[in-house]
Structure formats: structure tokens, C-alpha cells
Enzyme design. Structure first.
Site, PDB file in Angstrom:
ATOM      1  N   TYR A 247       0.741  -1.196  -0.083  1.00  0.00           N
ATOM      2  CA  TYR A 247      -0.095  -0.106   0.049  1.00  0.00           C
ATOM      3  C   TYR A 247       0.885   1.345  -0.194  1.00  0.00           C
ATOM      4  O   TYR A 247       1.849   1.320  -0.505  1.00  0.00           O
ATOM      5  CB  TYR A 247      -1.123  -0.137   1.317  1.00  0.00           C
ATOM      6  N   LYS A 318      -5.936  -1.670  -0.720  1.00  0.00           N
ATOM      7  CA  LYS A 318      -6.962  -1.559   0.407  1.00  0.00           C
ATOM      8  C   LYS A 318      -7.437  -2.961   0.833  1.00  0.00           C
ATOM      9  O   LYS A 318      -7.256  -3.153   2.037  1.00  0.00           O
ATOM     10  CB  LYS A 318      -7.798  -0.593   0.115  1.00  0.00           C
ATOM     11  N   ASP A 391     -11.079   7.486  -2.537  1.00  0.00           N
ATOM     12  CA  ASP A 391     -10.215   8.459  -3.298  1.00  0.00           C
ATOM     13  C   ASP A 391     -11.339   9.309  -4.433  1.00  0.00           C
ATOM     14  O   ASP A 391     -10.634   9.390  -5.655  1.00  0.00           O
ATOM     15  CB  ASP A 391      -9.056   7.892  -4.037  1.00  0.00           C
TER      16      ASP A 391
END
Length: 571
Positions: A247, A318, A391
Site C-alpha cells: 500500500y 486496501k 479517493d
């Protein structure tokens, strides 16, 4: 991985007549069946009846289902037919075949000859009589997709060579001798049998040889696509070393170069081309029992801006953490990228860009596309599936939460996740210094998704603790954006999510002047701009407080999100 030998692919050569009979049988039984549940309910009892049919003689006997049945001429013929139809076992998902079409009448007469007499036949049963049989629906998949079209209804099963290409079940050299024999892996693997621990040490040794973080990221993604269990074993046992690789910060660079390093899709790509057919696209995903969806439109990837379709690295990364750290089954996770175009000129001109080469759509067209997606998710996976917005740009993120917060199970990590971490830090700090949230005055640098999200959660907790209306609690919280302190005189030009924080005060143009004017006891930074908490700012806030909380939620050079709380005590 459950090593099952039920109905293994037979080694004998099928007869043409046997293959033809089974082909006719499958087509007749499957004809008109539109759901996976109904197909299994109809087909499994039929296949079980064929295998259990008593046969005369024992020559050419072969191993039966899990070794519990003896084999005779009839079963050997069925086994030969199954070889032509390429029967495989898929655990709890049942059985599927790839066969040629045939006439239903021929099938019925053939089956009546086999069963003989007046014994009941599955062909004579209605749907209600057969739905209860078959494999137990442990995860509720059949109920969740009762009306789902089987597209296609022919599926290849993991066994032999295909098993080694299935990341969910592949174990590489960790397959035992018994498993290699059972699953037809002899000759497909080197003779050595190694443990998962030895595999883990080897992979970590190889990853550490790479000099660039992006190379390590690509090595981890290759492992995830080839051996899922080893990937998560590696990530769990080496989380501090590998989390920055899987990540942030490395995933930011990976998204920027996603088109160049793309080799295999790891989620669903739903673009404007699929408008009006989003439900069909969702049904193309092989897993049915989905619990968590992380979805992005790629407009605000970390601090990198609009990366369009290449933002897929964020949902994939994620969800990898949700499995490794949260224990969510990988098969229950679904990463999705909504491709509505991009305004990034560099990507539009990049020959390796993998998304739509058009400007990003906005307004009603965007809203209709998102609405179709949300409705399709709810229809296909039920109302309990968690949809995490990831996002999205500020102007869409707040609207989506407000619009679907009452009809869907939704969550925005940038707004709500960051807020929960900061609030937890403040509550823990108060246990050390005493007092309550309501006794402090808060000043934020940054008024985006993170800043306003943290501010709102602090206000909600203050309201809960003091039984005070939330509007009154908001008055103790001030925000500074790129144009200075957010005050009521700017209200007309503010974005809607900033307006609740526009309080009565004269205009202040920078952070230092805001600190001197508001005299906060808690200073929270949520801006991506560096070098703003200067020595002058820290000295100013410390000059009129015995103890000051300074909370930094910042991005480093590689956009690695960090949380740091500093206590400044007046000397």
C-alpha cells in the site's frame, strides 16, 4: 484448500456413444435453467443416481466417488462419458460440464432405461422438490444469487494443470505426495516437497534483493496472482516491512505507472461503455458472496490527483490489507474502478494508458452512472454488502455519502476513517492530561475531505458527551484553507461541505495569524502542503497554553499517510 477426490476426471478413454448420451443428458437437464442454484439442484441428484446405479460385473473397476462406491460396467461407461465432457469437482460450488447439445427426448428415454421400472426420476420432479437437495449452502451464495444467470454455465475446475494456475488453491511445491496423486499433479511439479515456511523465506530473500520499491511491489503482485495463500502468509508475518510496499507509499507510484506494469486484471473495471449493463458486468465476477467492495473513480488518488482508470491499485491494495490485518476472506472482497474518463493530459496522451481516452464526465451523466452502479450492487449482492468510496474528489465524496448513506451500507475512508483515527488519538490523550473534548478549541490547517471529516466527528462526539446541539459544538472548531480562515464573509464562495465551519470573525489570511487570533489548544494539520507548522507557529500556540495538542495527518514525499501527535508543554 480441501483435498477432495469426488468425481475426479477419469483416465479412461470415453466411448463416442457414452459421451453422446451424457451430452444429451446434460443439455436436457440444464435446458431452461437460469440460476446456478437451480442447475445444481437439478443436476446433482441426477448424477448421484447414475453413479449409484448398480452395475453387473467388476472388470475395469475404477475408484469411485471419494472411494466409497464400487465401479462396474455402467459406472465405467458414465466415467468414460464424463471424460469427454471434462467433469471436474469444484467443492461446494457443485459440478459443471462442457458438452454438446442434444435432444431432450433421447435423454429421457436413456435415463428411464438406466433407472428401470417406475422409480422416480429427477426429470419428473418439479423445482420445489429438488431445491432442498445437493451441497449445503454454507455462505448463502445460492440465496444471494437465486436469479443470477449462469454466464457461461460451463466452468473449468481447479485440478491438474488448471489447479496450478488458480491462485486461490495453488500451493506450489507445498503440495504433499498424496495431494499430487489425488489432484493429478504428477509430473507437473518438481519432485521436491517444501513447506510453506521455506517458501516464505525464499520469497522474502528474493524481494529484499530488489533495490526499487516498485520492483518489490510488482513481485508481491505476481505472488498474489500465482499463490494467494503464500501472499497473505508473507504479508501477515512481515507486515511492517511489506505494508509500505503493498500500500502507501509505493502504491502511489504503482498507480502512476499502472498502464506500464499492468499484466493481469485484479478487479472489475466498469466504464461508461457499460452504462445500462452494469448489473450484467457485476455478474461476470466469479465470486458471489461479496461482503466488501472498495470502489474508486480515480479522480483524487492519494495526493497525486486524477489518475483515471489507473487508480485500481488503491482498491486492490486496501482490500489486501483487509484480508491480512482484518481477516476478511479474499473471495469476499471486490475491488472496482469506475472509469468515467480522466482530465489528466499526460495519461490521455500515454500509449500505455488502460482507461477511456476521454474527458471526465460530470453533472447528471455522472450521477446517473453512479446511481445505476449503486442500484446494481444492491440488487446483485444484497443490502448488507459494504461499499467503501475511496479517493473520490471532494465535490463527489460528500454528495455520495449524503445520497446513499440512508439506502446503502457505505463508508468513506478519507472522510470517516481518518476522522476515527484522529478522534481516538485525542480521546486517548485526554486520559493523560485530563479534561474533555468540549473544553478545547480546535484549529485545522486544511479543509478537504480529511479536515472536514475529522472536524465533524469531533463535533458529533462533543455533542454526544455534552448533550449540546451540534451547531453549537461546531463553533469551537475553526478551519484554515488555501485562502485563509474560513469565516462567514466567505460563505457564498465556499464549497457546500465547508459552509458549516464558516463562523463570525474577521478575515485572516494565514495560519500564524489564525493561531494568534483563535488561540487554539489543539492544532490539527490535514494539508498536503509541507513546511507549514513552522517554529513560529509552534512557539505562538505554546505561548498561551500550558499543554497544546498538535496532530499531524500529513503526506511525505511518497504520499505515505502518517499520524503524529505532539504535546507542547509551556516551560
Amino acid at each position: 484448500f480441501q483435498a477432495s477426490t469426488c468425481f475426479p476426471p477419469p483416465r479412461s478413454t470415453p466411448s463416442a456413444a457414452g459421451a453422446r448420451r451424457l451430452a444429451v443428458a446434460v443439455r436436457a437437464v440444464a435446458g431452461g435453467v437460469r440460476s446456478a442454484a437451480a442447475m445444481r439442484a437439478r443436476f446433482l441428484p441426477l448424477l448421484a443416481r447414475q453413479w449409484q446405479h448398480r452395475a453387473s460385473g467388476s472388470s475395469g473397476a475404477r475408484r469411485g466417488c471419494c472411494g466409497r462406491h464400487q465401479c462396474g460396467e455402467t459406472r465405467r461407461g458414465l466415467a468414460a462419458a464424463a471424460a469427454a465432457a471434462r467433469w471436474w469437482h469444484v467443492g461446494r460450488r457443485g459440478f459443471v460440464a462442457s458438452v454438446e447439445a442434444g435432444a431432450k427426448g433421447e435423454m429421457e428415454s436413456t435415463m428411464k432405461e438406466i433407472r428401470g421400472g417406475g422409480a422416480p426420476c429427477v426429470l419428473d420432479m418439479d423445482d420445489a422438490a429438488t431445491v432442498g437437495g445437493g451441497v449445503e449452502d454454507t455462505y448463502g451464495e445460492d440465496r444471494a444469487t437465486e436469479e443470477q444467470l449462469v454466464t457461461p454455465w460451463t466452468v473449468s475446475v481447479a485440478s491438474g494443470y488448471n489447479l496450478l494456475r488458480d491462485p486461490r488453491y495453488n500451493k506450489g511445491l507445498a503440495f504433499t505426495e498424496k495431494e499430487r496423486e489425488t489432484h493429478y499433479l504428477r509430473g507437473l511439479l518438481p519432485p521436491a516437497v517444501t513447506s510453506q515456511e521455506l517458501q516464505e523465506r525464499k520469497i522474502m530473500h528474493n524481494i529484499r534483493q530488489y533495490q526499487l520499491p516498485l520492483q518489490r511491489y510488482m513481485a508481491m503482485m505476481d505472488l498474489q496472482e500465482g499463490n494467494e495463500r503464500l501472499f497473505y502468509k508473507l504479508l501477515i508475518d512481515n507486515v511492517e516491512e511489506l505494508l509500505p510496499i503493498v500500500y502507501t507509499p509505493t502504491v502511489g507510484e504503482a498507480c502512476q505507472k499502472y498502464g506500464s506494469i499492468f499484466s493481469r486484471p485484479q478487479g472489475l473495471y466498469i466504464s461508461l461503455k457499460e452504462k445500462g449493463k452494469i448489473l450484467e458486468v457485476l455478474k461476470n465476477w466469479p465470486e458471489r458472496s461479496i461482503q466488501v467492495i472498495v470502489v474508486t473513480d480515480g479522480e483524487r488518488i492519494l495526493g497525486l490527483g486524477d489518475l483515471g482508470c489507473q487508480g485500481m491499485g488503491i482498491p486492490v491494495g486496501k482490500l489486501s490489507l483487509y484480508t491480512a490485518l482484518g481477516g476478511v476472506r479474499p473471495s469476499a472482497c471486490l475491488p472496482i474502478t469506475l472509469d468515467v474518463g480522466t482530465n489528466n493530459e499526460e495519461l490521455l496522451n500515454d500509449e500505455f494508458y488502460i482507461g477511456l481516452r476521454q474527458r471526465r464526465v460530470t453533472g447528471q451523466e455522472y450521477a446517473d452512472f453512479l446511481h445505476e452502479f449503486m442500484a446494481a450492487v444492491k440488487q446483485n449482492y444484497g443490502e448488507k454488502v459494504l461499499i467503501q468510496f475511496e479517493d473520490f474528489a471532494n465535490h463527489n465524496a460528500f454528495d455520495l455519502l449524503a445520497r446513499y448513506g440512508t439506502t446503502h451500507l457505505v463508508f468513506n475512508d478519507d472522510i470517516q476513517g481518518t476522522a476515527s483515527v484522529v478522534l481516538a488519538g485525542l480521546v486517548a490523550a485526554l486520559k493523560l492530561v485530563g479534561g474533555t473534548l468540549a473544553e478545547h478549541t480546535y484549529l485545522f490547517l486544511g479543509a478537504g475531505e480529511a479536515g472536514t471529516g475529522i472536524a465533524e466527528l469531533i463535533a458529533l462526539e462533543m455533542s454526544r458527551q455534552t448533550k449540546t446541539p451540534i451547531d453549537e459544538c461546531r463553533k469551537k472548531i475553526w478551519l484554515v484553507d488555501s485562502k485563509g480562515l474560513i469565516v462567514s464573509t466567505r460563505k457564498e464562495s465556499l464549497q457546500h461541505f465547508k459552509k458549516p465551519w464558516a463562523h463570525e470573525h474577521e478575515h485572516v489570511g494565514n495560519l500564524l495569524d489564525a493561531v494568534n487570533a483563535i488561540k487554539p489548544t489543539v492544532l490539527i494539520g490535514t494539508s498536503g502542503k509541507g513546511q507549514t507548522f513552522t517554529q513560529e507557529v509552534v512557539e505562538a500556540i505554546s505561548s498561551f497554553n500550558e499543554v497544546t495538542f498538535i496532530v499531524l495527518t500529513c503526506f511525505t514525499f511518497y504520499y505515505f499517510e502518517q499520524y503524529l501527535m505532539v504535546f507542547c508543554k509551556k516551560m
